[in-house]
Motif scaffolding. Structure first.
Motif, mmCIF file in Angstrom:
data_model
loop_
_atom_site.group_PDB
_atom_site.id
_atom_site.type_symbol
_atom_site.label_atom_id
_atom_site.label_comp_id
_atom_site.label_asym_id
_atom_site.label_seq_id
_atom_site.Cartn_x
_atom_site.Cartn_y
_atom_site.Cartn_z
ATOM 1 N N GLN A 1 5.756 -6.734 -8.092
ATOM 2 C CA GLN A 1 5.202 -5.415 -7.797
ATOM 3 C C GLN A 1 3.951 -5.530 -6.917
ATOM 4 O OE1 GLN A 1 4.853 -2.874 -11.171
ATOM 5 N NE2 GLN A 1 3.670 -1.312 -10.126
ATOM 6 N N GLY B 1 5.136 0.700 -2.516
ATOM 7 C CA GLY B 1 5.224 -0.610 -3.126
ATOM 8 C C GLY B 1 5.905 -0.599 -4.477
ATOM 9 N N ARG B 2 5.578 0.375 -5.321
ATOM 10 C CA ARG B 2 6.178 0.432 -6.646
ATOM 11 C C ARG B 2 7.673 0.708 -6.559
ATOM 12 N NH1 ARG B 2 4.072 4.351 -11.589
ATOM 13 N NH2 ARG B 2 5.545 3.609 -13.176
ATOM 14 N N ARG C 1 1.486 -2.260 2.314
ATOM 15 C CA ARG C 1 0.166 -2.019 2.899
ATOM 16 C C ARG C 1 0.059 -2.725 4.254
ATOM 17 N NH1 ARG C 1 -2.517 -4.058 -0.947
ATOM 18 N NH2 ARG C 1 -2.342 -2.209 -2.309
ATOM 19 N N GLN D 1 3.544 -4.143 -3.043
ATOM 20 C CA GLN D 1 2.454 -3.266 -2.608
ATOM 21 C C GLN D 1 1.692 -3.878 -1.433
ATOM 22 O OE1 GLN D 1 0.266 -2.717 -6.242
ATOM 23 N NE2 GLN D 1 1.579 -1.035 -6.960
#
Length: 423
Positions: free
Chosen positions: A412, A394-395, A420, A416
């Motif tokens: 951000q 994600g970052r 997920r 993420q």
């Protein structure tokens, strides 16, 4: 020369001279600077008239093209007094500087002020011994009649050949454009009756071009190809490992001996479109083409009045962008005082383009295009799973969106959540 360790930070020095530029890659070993590699380049024609800053950026681009494995595997810190960082990350430049900035943006390159000379001495030495281009050293006043006659004779009897080879699912084809010393253009499109890769087709095109010039009595040949691999292997700049490529290269070497002068040069694909079109024509159909294909010019566009289609505009839902857009475009503020204060604090960070697109100002990099909330998920999907997707975390995904020129609030966290959900 010293070999760097994995993930080791490397340092680089560059030198800009009048007719040459140089670059030296350095690694730190217990406080001692050890050279890893060096590159020098003679500046020709228009490049001589570049500004010093443009020559310095050209040096960095040339280094990334010649040593991509070092720049892809390591962080490279350029130690220079020139303001390269502010120039490459500014949105005010266009043309070749913007193009170079896009190329260099793919690497982890940093710029720091040079505090000591150390490796700079080696960069200066490499530039000092770089070979000056002949055209800058040769002056008209120094030529005698014999040298002028020799040059004019060679130029008058030289054949120019533009060539290209294409391989696809329908087969392989060659395109050749030969220009005689009398400027007579000969075009040839050849279809290969055997399977060949794209690089093999380009080698066959080179051999066919050399053979045609030799059969027509040419002794001086200038050949142009857009294949860096073929040109580099023939010049000895690249190693030839594949056995089939070695066979083609051996044939080129044997045929070279039949010419008094043989020059093979690399040109951009955009300058080789004529030969590329002929090569693509050979593979566009399995049927035989007529000997003459008539091409007519159509100067008047077909009137679209009889075929009118209605286009329905899809309006996006209200978002955080609307108050900022209203204020920047029409100087309209919300009625609530709290919202007014928020908008006034936020507005200096944004900019509205002439085509009504909202951008977020960046302190050191280019402006970032603001993305509507309904479009953010499709953008993340393309960056994560698209053609160039890398399925990162994600970052990293949000950072990649920024490097591609996009921004929206809470990006951000959304990245993420998307990663997920994808996993």
């Amino acid at each position: 020369m010293s070999s760097p360790e994995v993930d080791e930070v490397l340092f680089a020095y560059l030198t800009v001279a009048l007719h040459a530029v140089s670059f030296v890659l350095i690694r730190e070993d217990n406080g001692v600077q050890r050279p890893v590699y060096y590159v020098s380049k003679s500046i020709h024609e228009a490049e001589v008239r570049y500004l010093s800053l443009e020559k310095a950026i050209l040096t960095v681009v040339h280094a990334t093209c010649n040593l991509p494995h070092y720049f892809q595997a390591h962080t490279v810190v350029f130690l220079t007094q020139l303001p390269l960082k502010s120039i490459l990350r500014s949105a005010d430049y266009t043309g070749r500087i913007a193009k170079w900035g896009t190329i260099l943006g793919a690497f982890d390159i940093k710029y720091m002020p040079r505090t000591s000379v150390k490796g700079q001495v080696l960069a200066d030495l490499v530039a000092e011994f770089a070979e000056c281009p002949e055209e800058t050293n040769m002056k008209q006043s120094d030529m005698d009649e014999k040298s002028v006659g020799l040059i004019s004779t060679q130029g008058g009897s030289s054949w120019r050949v533009y060539m290209d080879g294409v391989a696809n699912q329908r087969g392989a084809g060659l395109g050749l454009v030969l220009i005689s010393p009398k400027e007579i253009v000969i075009e040839k499109s050849l279809r290969l009756g055997f399977s060949a890769t794209n690089n093999e087709a380009k080698y066959v095109a080179l051999l066919m071009g050399m053979s045609m010039v030799h059969k027509m009595g040419g002794k001086i040949a200038e050949l142009f190809s857009d294949s860096r691999l073929v040109v580099g292997q023939v010049k000895g700049e690249l190693e030839t490992r594949d056995p089939r490529m070695q066979g083609y290269l051996s044939q080129v070497r044997r045929m070279q001996t039949k010419f008094e002068s043989f020059v093979l040069s690399h040109i951009p694909r955009g300058e080789n479109t004529h030969a590329d079109s002929l090569a693509t024509l050979a593979t566009s159909s399995t049927r035989n083409f007529p000997q003459v294909i008539i091409v007519e010019d159509l100067y008047t566009p077909t009137s679209p009045e009889k075929d009118v289609r209605q286009v329905h505009q899809v309006n996006l839902a209200p978002s955080w962008m609307d108050p900022i857009l209203k204020f920047l475009e029409s100087d309209i503020l919300p009625e609530e005082k709290i919202e007014v204060d928020k908008i006034r604090r936020k507005v200096p960070r944004f900019w509205l383009s002439e085509d009504k697109k909202l951008y977020k100002r960046s302190f050191s990099g280019p402006y970032l295009l603001c993305v509507h909330p309904e479009m953010s998920e499709s953008l993340l999907e393309e960056l994560h799973e698209g053609i160039c997707g890398s399925h990162t975390g994600g970052r990293s995904l949000s950072h990649r969106a920024i490097t591609q020129g996009y921004w929206w609030p809470h990006m951000q966290k959304e990245a993420q959540d998307y990663v997920r959900k994808c996993n």
